[in-house]
Write an enzyme that holds these catalytic residues in place. Structure first.
Site, PDB file in Angstrom:
ATOM      1  N   HIS A 132       0.809  -1.210   0.000  1.00 42.18           N
ATOM      2  CA  HIS A 132       0.000   0.000   0.000  1.00 42.18           C
ATOM      3  C   HIS A 132       0.851   1.273   0.000  1.00 42.18           C
ATOM      4  CE1 HIS A 132       0.446  -0.177   4.517  1.00 42.18           C
ATOM      5  NE2 HIS A 132       0.505   1.135   4.350  1.00 42.18           N
ATOM      6  N   ASP A 166       0.059  -7.646   1.477  1.00 41.75           N
ATOM      7  CA  ASP A 166       0.549  -6.264   1.615  1.00 41.75           C
ATOM      8  C   ASP A 166       2.072  -6.208   1.632  1.00 41.75           C
ATOM      9  OD1 ASP A 166       0.319  -3.568   1.634  1.00 41.75           O
ATOM     10  OD2 ASP A 166      -0.307  -3.378   3.713  1.00 41.75           O
ATOM     11  N   SER A 242       4.842   2.167   7.894  1.00 45.34           N
ATOM     12  CA  SER A 242       4.422   1.063   7.034  1.00 45.34           C
ATOM     13  C   SER A 242       5.573   0.575   6.169  1.00 45.34           C
ATOM     14  CB  SER A 242       3.268   1.510   6.134  1.00 45.34           C
ATOM     15  OG  SER A 242       2.117   1.774   6.885  1.00 45.34           O
TER      16      SER A 242
END
Length: 484
Positions: A132, A166, A242
């Site tokens: 993402h 992810d 992230s």
């Protein structure tokens, strides 16, 4: 006349009861000739014994508590952490910041930018981050810039990515991409709840921020996708973390920081690094997760204190069938790693690409054995239906469909002039004979057929020897023999 009494220093670990013992001893010394002397001596001995039992940690007169007085550590193997600075200095150079810019809407040209973190997987410039960070939906970022801890910046390209886990794999571009400070990967299966961990990343654009905490839980399912298997940690993870690494106390990456719960603090989630290890060869080779298929239906059974992944059904002509796996077998290991549930088996197998050979450990009638299976790509659902259903069509590996007017029109066929081959089972008789989706079967054993029912009837009247099909492929017609 005052009698001198030799009082020993009061031990620092003693309780008020030990003080009472000393007082009683003094009283005994002061009244050795009196009528209370024997009684005082007896009471002193009782209190001394009771006090000693309590200090030793044994159950005393009341059994209300225990105290540890041994010089040996009460918790073997536990070393309280002092400073994490040496660890951070050793690993932080392998952590990178990522800036991605692209377009949410290619038609409207709405600009989008994202920042995140990552880590250097190899000295040659492979980088792991979150999907993402570099893509939204099916749209990849137009430009991805990776900044190292020494300030150098590199453009990068996406080698492969997978939204279901992810995880994304990047490659740095440029002539100076060599000798980079790559990290080491650890074994996330060995993590235990309570282990200390460190997260390094770029939260809110704050370069190389460090947070520490411990493993709060393992195998968390948070509803993100079919492969949920998250490490939960209370090491602070914020937007911008992230894709960054989660380090253990050996300086090894044990997770990829991925998600947080917005309503809470100190609740973060990381993808286990062992899952990333299984996924990376697939992404590197195929650019995406091409899922291997074993060909079994699993029944997860509960046993005493454990779970068990038991084979309920084996698809015909599947990799599992070719390897001799049977219904009732309990699958307990994949490539030497234990599995005890359907979810664990699914994660292990589907991370591997088709044509990968995998060693499965199974229990059959109490005996353990290993089998080697060569995975294939997962067939279409209609092919699976043919594999699991009864009848000769599945035995031959044919998935057929009536040529109704709705089916015939777009294909330029005459309605009910034959039966359309809509699928061919891998490794089946039909596959070996060269049949392809789109072929039209017009005869079975010299009998004309116009629908699936007629094909089944012709096969059931067969003798079990080779079946002769007449097929039409485009403008050409030919005969094909199927060996059952």
């Amino acid at each position: 006349m005052t009698r001198a009494v030799n009082l020993r220093p009061f031990p620092p670990h003693a309780s008020w009861t030990a003080l009472l013992v000393l007082m009683l001893s003094a009283s005994v010394a002061g009244a050795q000739q009196g009528p209370l002397a024997p009684w005082l001596e007896a009471r002193a001995r009782e209190h001394a014994a009771w006090s000693q039992d309590t200090v030793r940690g044994e159950e005393g007169a009341t059994g209300l508590w225990r105290e540890w007085t041994s010089r040996e550590p009460m918790l073997p193997g536990f070393v309280p952490p002092s400073s994490l600075a040496p660890l951070i200095r050793a690993v932080e150079a392998g952590v990178v910041n990522i800036s991605a810019s692209g377009a949410d809407n290619p038609v409207m040209g709405a600009a989008r930018s994202a920042t995140g973190s990552g880590f250097l997987l190899t000295p040659e410039g492979l980088v792991v981050t979150n999907n993402h960070v570099v893509a939204r939906g099916d749209v990849e970022a137009r430009e991805i810039v990776v900044r190292l801890s020494d300030g150098r910046e590199f453009l990068s390209e996406v080698v492969g990515r997978d939204a279901s886990t992810d995880v994304a794999l990047l490659r740095l571009l440029g002539q100076d991409v060599r000798g980079l400070p790559a990290v080491y990967l650890g074994d996330s299966d060995r993590l235990e709840v309570g282990d200390w961990v460190v997260a390094i990343g770029n939260p809110f654009g704050l370069d190389h921020s460090v947070s520490h905490g411990m493993i709060s839980a393992k195998e968390r399912v948070i509803g993100v996708g079919p492969f949920d298997d998250f490490i939960q940690t209370d090491a602070l993870i914020n937007p911008g973390n992230s894709g960054g690494p989660l380090f253990n106390m050996r300086g090894e990456v044990v997770g990829v920081n991925t998600a947080i719960i917005s309503e809470g603090q100190g609740i973060g989630f990381a993808v286990p690094i062992n899952m990333v290890k299984d996924l990376l060869p697939n992404l590197s080779r195929n650019g995406q997760l091409q899922r291997g298929w074993l060909g079994v239906v699993i029944d997860e059974q509960s046993q005493v204190g454990t779970r068990a992944a038991v084979v309920k059904q084996v698809y015909r002509n599947s990799p599992a069938a070719q390897a001799g796996i049977r219904a009732g077998d309990q699958l307990v290991g994949v490539n030497g790693k234990p599995v005890d549930s359907y979810q664990q088996l699914l994660r292990k197998v589907t991370m591997l690409a088709p044509q990968t050979q995998v060693k499965l450990t199974l229990l059959r009638e109490g005996e353990s054995q290993d089998v080697v299976v060569k995975l294939t790509a997962r067939p279409a659902q209609e092919v699976l239906s043919a594999l699991s259903g009864p009848g000769n069509l599945g035995d031959f590996g044919l998935v057929l469909r009536d040529v109704s007017p709705e089916v015939a029109a777009p294909l330029g066929l005459e309605p009910y002039a034959g039966v359309l081959v809509s699928g061919v089972v891998p490794r089946s008789a039909a596959a070996r004979a060269g049949l392809q989706p789109g072929d039209v079967v017009t005869e079975v054993n010299r009998r004309k057929v116009k629908d699936v029912g007629a094909v089944k009837g012709a096969l059931e009247r067969g003798t079990g020897a080779a079946v002769l099909l007449r097929i039409q492929r485009g403008e050409r017609q030919q005969y094909v023999a199927l060996e059952p």
